[in-house]
Every structure is written in C-alpha cells, then in structure tokens.
Write an enzyme that holds these catalytic residues in place. Structure first.
Site, PDB file in Angstrom:
ATOM      1  N   ASP A 224       0.872  -1.163   0.000  1.00 15.25           N
ATOM      2  CA  ASP A 224       0.000   0.000   0.000  1.00 15.25           C
ATOM      3  C   ASP A 224       0.915   1.219   0.000  1.00 15.25           C
ATOM      4  O   ASP A 224       2.124   1.115   0.253  1.00 15.25           O
ATOM      5  CB  ASP A 224      -0.879  -0.046   1.265  1.00 15.25           C
ATOM      6  CG  ASP A 224      -1.576   1.245   1.547  1.00 15.25           C
ATOM      7  OD1 ASP A 224      -2.290   1.743   0.650  1.00 15.25           O
ATOM      8  OD2 ASP A 224      -1.399   1.782   2.654  1.00 15.25           O
TER       9      ASP A 224
ATOM     10  N   ASP B 252      -0.282   5.199   0.787  1.00 13.32           N
ATOM     11  CA  ASP B 252      -0.580   6.222   1.803  1.00 13.32           C
ATOM     12  C   ASP B 252      -0.756   5.596   3.180  1.00 13.32           C
ATOM     13  O   ASP B 252      -1.621   4.769   3.379  1.00 13.32           O
ATOM     14  CB  ASP B 252      -1.846   6.992   1.400  1.00 13.32           C
ATOM     15  CG  ASP B 252      -1.615   7.809   0.144  1.00 13.32           C
ATOM     16  OD1 ASP B 252      -2.376   7.658  -0.818  1.00 13.32           O
ATOM     17  OD2 ASP B 252      -0.623   8.563   0.105  1.00 13.32           O
TER      18      ASP B 252
HETATM   19  C1  XBP Z   1      -5.283   6.186   0.383  1.00 13.73           C
HETATM   20  C2  XBP Z   1      -6.460   6.815  -0.205  1.00 13.73           C
HETATM   21  C3  XBP Z   1      -6.252   7.912  -1.212  1.00 13.73           C
HETATM   22  C4  XBP Z   1      -5.627   9.130  -0.530  1.00 13.73           C
HETATM   23  C5  XBP Z   1      -5.891  10.387  -1.357  1.00 13.73           C
HETATM   24  O1  XBP Z   1      -4.768   5.338  -0.612  1.00 13.73           O
HETATM   25  O2  XBP Z   1      -7.579   6.424   0.088  1.00 13.73           O
HETATM   26  O3  XBP Z   1      -7.520   8.243  -1.715  1.00 13.73           O
HETATM   27  O4  XBP Z   1      -6.248   9.326   0.736  1.00 13.73           O
HETATM   28  O5  XBP Z   1      -5.299  10.212  -2.623  1.00 13.73           O
HETATM   29  P1  XBP Z   1      -3.917   3.993  -0.194  1.00 13.73           P
HETATM   30  P2  XBP Z   1      -6.170  10.572  -3.931  1.00 13.73           P
HETATM   31  O6  XBP Z   1      -3.974   3.867   1.315  1.00 13.73           O
HETATM   32  O7  XBP Z   1      -4.627   2.848  -0.900  1.00 13.73           O
HETATM   33  O8  XBP Z   1      -2.531   4.234  -0.703  1.00 13.73           O
HETATM   34  O9  XBP Z   1      -6.756  11.938  -3.706  1.00 13.73           O
HETATM   35  O10 XBP Z   1      -5.173  10.522  -5.071  1.00 13.73           O
HETATM   36  O11 XBP Z   1      -7.212   9.489  -4.020  1.00 13.73           O
END
Ligand code: XBP
Length: 256
Positions: A9, A11
């Site tokens: 993953d 973020d």
């Molecule tokens: C985390 C998310 C993303 C980010 C915002 O992604 O849910 O939507 O919060 O990024 P992950 P965007 O944990 O799967 O990496 O605005 O580009 O969606």
C-alpha cells in the site's frame, strides 16, 4: 507455497502522509474560493471513503445537496480533485520521508529475488512523484506492478486493486504478502486472499485488524525497534524479510 512477492500500500504505509493529503484538499478548496475546510476529525471520518474524488463527492452530498444535484456535479468534483492532486504534488516537493524499514525491506526483497508491487487507491502520479522524491523513479520501475486508483472502479475495501496486482505479478495470492495500514486496506488484501501485515499510521491506530498476520507500530530499523501491537516479532528488533517469511509460513500452516 514460498513467499515470492510483497505488495505494498502507499498512503500511510510507505509514507505517513494523509496529513499532506488533507492539506492538499484544503488548499484546493481555498484556491476554488470554497469555504470548506477539513480538520483532522472531519478527515478521519472521511477516510472511511477511499479515493480522493469519491471523498470530495461524499462530502459535497452531505454539506451542499443542491450542488450535488446539479448537472455539472461530476465535472465539478473531477476538476476540484485534479486541483487537489496538483496541490499535493507541490507539498511533496517540500520533502517527504519514507517510514522506517520501507527502503530496507525493498532492498532485502530485491536481493532475495522477490517481486515487488504497489496496490494503492491514490492517483498514479502521486506514486510516481513519491518515488521521484525518495528512492528515485528507477526504483519504482523495478516494481512488477503498480496498481493505482485509475486502474479500478471499485476501490478499497474492494479486492480489485489486489487482483490487478496479482494478475500483473502472475502469482497466486498465497505466494504474496501485503503490507497495509488501515482496516479498509486489510479487507481489500484479505478479500483477494493475500496474507497481510499491518503497520498502523496516524489515522488508523484505533482501527480493528482481525485477520492480519501481525500489527506493528512500524516496520522499524535494527536501531529503531518495531513494537508488536498484535502478533509476535519472535525476538526480532524490526520487521525483516526473515520475519515476513516466518509469518507467511505460519499462515500457510494454519490455513492448510
Ligand atoms: C489512500 C487513499 C487515497 C488518498 C488520497 O490510498 O484512500 O484516496 O487518501 O489520494 P492507499 P487521492 O492507502 O490505498 O494508498 O486523492 O489521489 O485518491
């Protein structure tokens, strides 16, 4: 089935950067002349919706139903999310640090011949810029698959992103191990049958992670020990490839 790939993953897992996302949303709202401002409590609730565009849409439907009912609502949300992604890129350029153990485990996995993949809800450009700002684009090019928000309709907790990653790796779920930070990410990986390690982050520390191989406060470093919140580090100071293999073997035995 031996461990052949790690699926990461982004973020919250590679970088604890949801605060940076929150700032980018607020910067985009301000630039658009909107009075909206997402404080940490609001954002914590909104993280229940994965995908920034979907998150904005959910918020607008709640606070401005008239705007949500207008014919140009979808175009309005897409434009606002594109602005947010631009703001996020600018914030990344101010500097970003990978979480403990991430670069070390990339190197350990690559030295051992394991494949690496990404399965993230965020936008692909955010992944590319993150690597450009940290380990370099060549490191990302060494990943077998980068599955990002644009590649699926159903985002986490749906398993679709992990199924895209497995297909790209051409591996069975049982040959892989996912590293995630949220309960939604855990559900997505487990939904695709991938054993999953959780490294909690700022916004996910209070979540419930049953079904995870283990839950740690971070992957740690030899001189910066990881702390097990669920499961057993088997006497190791940090999460290394041997420990991932041990958890993976235990999981295979328990599920055989
Ligand atoms: C985390 C998310 C993303 C980010 C915002 O992604 O849910 O939507 O919060 O990024 P992950 P965007 O944990 O799967 O990496 O605005 O580009 O969606």
């Amino acid at each position: 089935m031996a461990l052949q790939a790690l699926i990461w993953d982004v973020d919250g897992t590679l970088v604890d950067n949801e605060e940076r996302h929150r700032q980018a949303f607020n910067d985009a709202f301000a630039a658009a002349g909107l009075v909206w401002h997402w404080d940490q409590a609001t954002y914590h609730d909104l993280l229940g919706v994965t995908g920034g565009r979907e998150r904005i849409a959910r918020y607008v439907r709640a606070v401005d139903p008239a705007r949500a009912a207008s014919p140009d609502f979808d175009a309005f949300v897409r434009r606002l999310h594109a602005d947010k992604t631009h703001c996020f890129g600018r914030l990344l350029e101010e500097g970003v640090t990978l979480r403990p153990g991430v670069a070390r485990l990339f190197a350990e996995a690559r030295a051992a011949g394991l494949a690496l993949a990404i399965a993230t809800t965020t936008s692909r450009v955010n992944v590319e810029r993150l690597f450009e700002q940290t380990l370099g684009r060549a490191t990302l090019d060494g990943f077998g698959v980068v599955a990002s928000g644009e590649d699926v309709t159903a985002k986490k907790p749906a398993p679709d992103l992990y199924r895209v990653a497995l297909a790209g790796l051409d591996l069975a779920a049982g040959a892989c191990l996912a590293i995630e930070d949220t309960a939604l990410g855990l559900r997505a990986a487990r939904g695709a049958g991938v054993p999953t390690l959780i490294t909690v982050s700022r916004y996910s520390a209070d979540e419930e992670f049953s079904g995870a191989l283990a839950v740690v406060d971070s992957l740690g470093e030899p001189d910066r020990p990881a702390r097990a919140l669920q499961g057993d580090l088997h006497g190791r100071p940090c999460v290394d490839l041997d420990l991932l293999r041990l958890w993976h073997r235990e999981n295979n035995k328990n599920n055989s």
